[in-house]
Design a protein around this motif. Structure first.
Motif, PDB file in Angstrom:
ATOM      1  N   PHE A 121       0.738  -1.192   0.190  1.00  0.00           N
ATOM      2  CA  PHE A 121       0.041  -0.088   0.054  1.00  0.00           C
ATOM      3  C   PHE A 121       0.915   1.219  -0.274  1.00  0.00           C
ATOM      4  O   PHE A 121       0.582   2.218  -0.733  1.00  0.00           O
ATOM      5  CB  PHE A 121      -0.875   0.078   1.317  1.00  0.00           C
ATOM      6  N   ALA A 122       1.999   1.111   0.849  1.00  0.00           N
ATOM      7  CA  ALA A 122       2.770   2.370   0.895  1.00  0.00           C
ATOM      8  C   ALA A 122       3.574   2.853  -0.362  1.00  0.00           C
ATOM      9  O   ALA A 122       3.481   3.971  -0.819  1.00  0.00           O
ATOM     10  CB  ALA A 122       3.551   2.471   2.062  1.00  0.00           C
ATOM     11  N   VAL A 123       3.919   1.789  -1.046  1.00  0.00           N
ATOM     12  CA  VAL A 123       4.578   2.032  -2.302  1.00  0.00           C
ATOM     13  C   VAL A 123       3.601   2.958  -3.307  1.00  0.00           C
ATOM     14  O   VAL A 123       4.027   3.774  -4.000  1.00  0.00           O
ATOM     15  CB  VAL A 123       5.280   0.798  -2.925  1.00  0.00           C
ATOM     16  N   ARG A 124       2.328   2.234  -3.178  1.00  0.00           N
ATOM     17  CA  ARG A 124       1.556   2.930  -4.387  1.00  0.00           C
ATOM     18  C   ARG A 124       0.875   4.201  -3.811  1.00  0.00           C
ATOM     19  O   ARG A 124       0.799   5.037  -4.644  1.00  0.00           O
ATOM     20  CB  ARG A 124       0.290   1.982  -4.060  1.00  0.00           C
ATOM     21  N   HIS A 125       0.656   4.403  -2.435  1.00  0.00           N
ATOM     22  CA  HIS A 125      -0.023   5.560  -1.922  1.00  0.00           C
ATOM     23  C   HIS A 125       1.125   6.560  -2.093  1.00  0.00           C
ATOM     24  O   HIS A 125       0.647   7.761  -2.122  1.00  0.00           O
ATOM     25  CB  HIS A 125      -0.109   5.297  -0.169  1.00  0.00           C
ATOM     26  N   ALA A 192      -3.243   5.632   7.116  1.00  0.00           N
ATOM     27  CA  ALA A 192      -3.891   5.613   5.814  1.00  0.00           C
ATOM     28  C   ALA A 192      -4.190   4.092   5.383  1.00  0.00           C
ATOM     29  O   ALA A 192      -5.301   4.003   4.763  1.00  0.00           O
ATOM     30  CB  ALA A 192      -2.921   6.285   5.028  1.00  0.00           C
ATOM     31  N   TYR A 193      -3.508   3.299   5.844  1.00  0.00           N
ATOM     32  CA  TYR A 193      -3.676   2.147   5.406  1.00  0.00           C
ATOM     33  C   TYR A 193      -4.812   1.594   6.142  1.00  0.00           C
ATOM     34  O   TYR A 193      -5.698   0.699   5.429  1.00  0.00           O
ATOM     35  CB  TYR A 193      -2.506   0.947   5.484  1.00  0.00           C
ATOM     36  N   VAL A 194      -4.821   1.722   7.570  1.00  0.00           N
ATOM     37  CA  VAL A 194      -6.044   1.137   8.286  1.00  0.00           C
ATOM     38  C   VAL A 194      -7.276   1.693   7.963  1.00  0.00           C
ATOM     39  O   VAL A 194      -8.354   0.905   7.508  1.00  0.00           O
ATOM     40  CB  VAL A 194      -6.005   1.424   9.741  1.00  0.00           C
ATOM     41  N   GLN A 195      -7.515   2.902   7.424  1.00  0.00           N
ATOM     42  CA  GLN A 195      -8.579   3.905   7.010  1.00  0.00           C
ATOM     43  C   GLN A 195      -8.982   3.236   5.730  1.00  0.00           C
ATOM     44  O   GLN A 195     -10.213   2.853   5.383  1.00  0.00           O
ATOM     45  CB  GLN A 195      -8.390   5.096   6.892  1.00  0.00           C
ATOM     46  N   ARG A 196      -8.083   2.930   4.827  1.00  0.00           N
ATOM     47  CA  ARG A 196      -8.554   2.371   3.546  1.00  0.00           C
ATOM     48  C   ARG A 196      -9.116   0.889   3.314  1.00  0.00           C
ATOM     49  O   ARG A 196     -10.172   0.719   2.903  1.00  0.00           O
ATOM     50  CB  ARG A 196      -7.181   2.296   2.679  1.00  0.00           C
ATOM     51  N   ALA A 197      -8.388   0.085   4.459  1.00  0.00           N
ATOM     52  CA  ALA A 197      -8.748  -1.460   4.513  1.00  0.00           C
ATOM     53  C   ALA A 197     -10.388  -1.320   5.275  1.00  0.00           C
ATOM     54  O   ALA A 197     -11.037  -2.039   4.649  1.00  0.00           O
ATOM     55  CB  ALA A 197      -7.864  -2.146   5.335  1.00  0.00           C
ATOM     56  N   ALA A 198     -10.696  -0.339   6.158  1.00  0.00           N
ATOM     57  CA  ALA A 198     -11.813  -0.341   6.640  1.00  0.00           C
ATOM     58  C   ALA A 198     -12.777   0.015   5.539  1.00  0.00           C
ATOM     59  O   ALA A 198     -13.934  -0.349   5.724  1.00  0.00           O
ATOM     60  CB  ALA A 198     -11.647   0.579   7.893  1.00  0.00           C
ATOM     61  N   GLU A 220      -3.114  -6.343  15.625  1.00  0.00           N
ATOM     62  CA  GLU A 220      -3.357  -4.898  16.026  1.00  0.00           C
ATOM     63  C   GLU A 220      -4.027  -4.207  14.801  1.00  0.00           C
ATOM     64  O   GLU A 220      -4.987  -3.661  14.998  1.00  0.00           O
ATOM     65  CB  GLU A 220      -2.093  -4.164  16.483  1.00  0.00           C
ATOM     66  N   LEU A 221      -3.452  -4.301  13.793  1.00  0.00           N
ATOM     67  CA  LEU A 221      -3.920  -3.441  12.531  1.00  0.00           C
ATOM     68  C   LEU A 221      -5.473  -4.066  12.016  1.00  0.00           C
ATOM     69  O   LEU A 221      -6.380  -3.398  11.745  1.00  0.00           O
ATOM     70  CB  LEU A 221      -3.040  -3.221  11.529  1.00  0.00           C
ATOM     71  N   ALA A 222      -5.352  -5.425  12.161  1.00  0.00           N
ATOM     72  CA  ALA A 222      -6.844  -6.036  11.855  1.00  0.00           C
ATOM     73  C   ALA A 222      -8.001  -5.573  12.797  1.00  0.00           C
ATOM     74  O   ALA A 222      -8.900  -5.226  12.468  1.00  0.00           O
ATOM     75  CB  ALA A 222      -6.683  -7.694  11.922  1.00  0.00           C
ATOM     76  N   LEU A 223      -7.862  -5.480  14.284  1.00  0.00           N
ATOM     77  CA  LEU A 223      -8.426  -4.970  15.293  1.00  0.00           C
ATOM     78  C   LEU A 223      -8.927  -3.669  14.723  1.00  0.00           C
ATOM     79  O   LEU A 223     -10.204  -3.319  14.860  1.00  0.00           O
ATOM     80  CB  LEU A 223      -7.869  -5.013  16.444  1.00  0.00           C
TER      81      LEU A 223
END
Length: 537
Positions: A121-125, A192-198, A220-223
């Protein structure tokens, strides 16, 4: 480089001493075949020598990545570096970041272990030139790896992998490669990744979730992503939640392995969950468990693939499906193709691995990839953000699907029944034939090519040899397929790219002429015959 030269220039005194204590035969074996880029980058045991994961190999690989980027006019650009929590990951990530920084690149290095899809995600973002994740995904605790992304967060393919290998072979001794200190980035990219995944959630409603992180870095990030998506009722397998590189509660840290999800399913039954989610250690894969009248069971990767593919396409506005691509690999079920046709979308079949699946829409004007999966529980549900498999966003979407089914008084078994009634019963099963060495695998493939079966389970079949295919469809695999008006049978045979195995992937499609249960029973019996045949090859 001779063993004594390698040892003299090894920047890690631990692996230098370990190599120095090996006898001549062991040293010859370790130096006979230096690491090369396989299905998911470099991957091997953590120990000394050019055939393994260690600071010297990582240093030379990172120098090589930098040279290839500079050769392509990308010198001075941004490179993202992440790591999981395996043995050696911290030192390997530091070496990667510092070597690439010393070559004049701007390095974004995460301060803590992160799931592999966060790096993609970070590479693309950030529109970075490349990314490197230190991970061996679901391999045994003794392993680690080096995964490289170019081209907007896609895994590298040829000729990039061969170019990096050539540069590695020409690299200076590891202790002579410069390193430059790197300051870790903040938490903005992870947030930013967490927000996009949600945000992959489409519907409403609530479900109770049981979750295991399999001793990896995704818990942690899945939660956070599930909570942000509106799933607050999440119960975790406490003994497997914190990262632990020894994976103490499982024989192999892979949700597909027998027994690996026993603790998860026991928790799901105990708390009355609606869905169970198992991430693998770097959280790029997601396995789904469901309650049935006979108790809890894990879905196969194919079953989850059918459900998520159908859910994504069904939610599209009218007309959008025609410009959409869904993809599955050659060893995955054929049902996604029928689902795509039903919705008016395009299906693309690729070789195994997300380096191919993530490129499924390449060369198709006006088309956009919206979903890709492979049977080994890998799902890409948001290709615009992560062009790789992503267990966390897949978990959010799977929970969303279960919530949507519940709101209309349906269930996952009911949804699977609906797909079977529309497209026929599909059953899949894989068989692995262990071999002593690559030569034995090659001999087995040669025997099948020379004398392929003309019948399987009583049905006529023909052989298609993918070694004879052109371009990106060429690979060492044989497809045996045939059937009659009521039944289709298919077996794909290929040597594993990461293990000493020849793998046989079987699928049966049976038309539903009467009772669904009878069709499933007939398909299961035919599949048993396919597996019996594969055991004899």
């Amino acid at each position: 480089m001779r063993p004594e030269e390698w040892i003299a220039h090894d920047p890690d005194p631990v692996t230098a001493a370990e190599l120095a204590a090996r006898d001549a035969d062991e040293l010859a074996a370790r130096f006979a075949h230096p690491m090369t880029f396989g299905t998911a980058g470099l991957r091997g045991p953590v120990r000394g020598g050019p055939d393994s994961m260690n600071v010297a190999v990582v240093t030379r690989a990172s120098w090589a990545v930098a040279q290839v980027l500079k050769d392509r006019g990308l010198g001075g650009s941004t490179v993202v570096v992440g790591r999981d929590a395996r043995h050696g990951s911290d030192a390997f990530a530091s070496a990667t970041a510092e070597v690439i920084a010393a070559q004049g690149f701007s390095v974004l290095a995460f301060p803590h272990p992160v799931p592999t899809p966060v790096v993609a995600f970070a590479v693309r973002h950030t529109v970075a030139a490349a990314g490197v994740q230190i991970t061996a995904s679901h391999n045994p605790a003794s392993d680690n790896g080096y995964k490289v992304y170019f081209d907007g967060g896609l895994q590298i393919i040829s000729p990039t992998d061969r170019d990096i290998e050539a540069a590695m072979a020409a690299a200076p001794p590891a202790d002579e490669i410069p390193r430059e200190s790197v300051t870790a980035t903040g938490t903005e990219l992870v947030d930013a990744y967490v927000q996009r995944a949600a945000a992959v959630r489409r519907g409403a409603g609530s479900v109770r979730v049981a979750l295991t992180a399999m001793h990896g870095v995704g818990g942690e990030l899945a939660l956070r992503a599930l909570h942000l998506a509106g799933f607050a009722d999440v119960h975790t397998v406490a003994s497997q939640f914190a990262p632990d590189p020894d994976f103490p509660t499982v024989a192999f840290p892979n949700p597909e392995e027998p027994g690996a999800t026993d603790g998860l399913l026991a928790l799901a039954a105990r708390v009355g969950a609606d869905i169970a989610i198992a991430l693998d250690p770097d959280a790029d894969r997601c396995a789904v468990g469901i309650p049935t009248v006979a108790g809890w069971r894990m879905l196969s990767g194919d079953e989850t693939g059918w459900l998520l593919g159908d859910y994504i396409l069904a939610a599209m506005p009218a007309g959008q499906a025609a410009a959409s691509v869904v993809a599955s690999s050659v060893v995955s079920s054929q049902l996604l193709a029928a689902i795509a046709a039903d919705h008016g979308a395009r299906h693309v079949q690729t070789l195994t691995g997300f380096k191919w699946l993530a490129r499924a829409d390449a060369g198709i004007p006006g088309a956009k990839l919206v979903y890709a999966y492979e049977e080994a529980i890998g799902h890409c549900v948001d290709p615009a953000a992560v062009r790789d498999k992503d267990g966390i966003s897949a978990a959010v979407l799977a929970c969303d699907l279960v919530a949507a089914l519940g709101m209309r008084r349906d269930s996952v078994p009911g949804a699977l029944d609906g797909l079977a009634l529309r497209h026929g019963v599909h059953t899949t099963a894989a068989l692995s034939r262990r071999v002593e060495d690559p030569g034995q695998a090659a001999a087995m493939m040669a025997r099948l090519r020379a004398h392929p079966p003309v019948q399987l389970a009583g049905f006529p079949v023909t052989a298609s040899d993918l070694l004879e295919a052109l371009g990106q469809q060429r690979t060492d695999a044989l497809i045996l397929a045939g059937g009659d008006e009521q039944t289709s049978v298919r077996v794909v045979v290929r040597p594993s790219g990461t293990e000493p195995k020849v793998k046989c992937y079987t699928e049966v499609r049976r038309a539903v002429a009467g009772e669904l249960t009878a069709a499933r029973r007939a398909a299961a019996e035919i599949q048993r015959e396919l597996l019996d045949a594969a055991r004899g090859w």
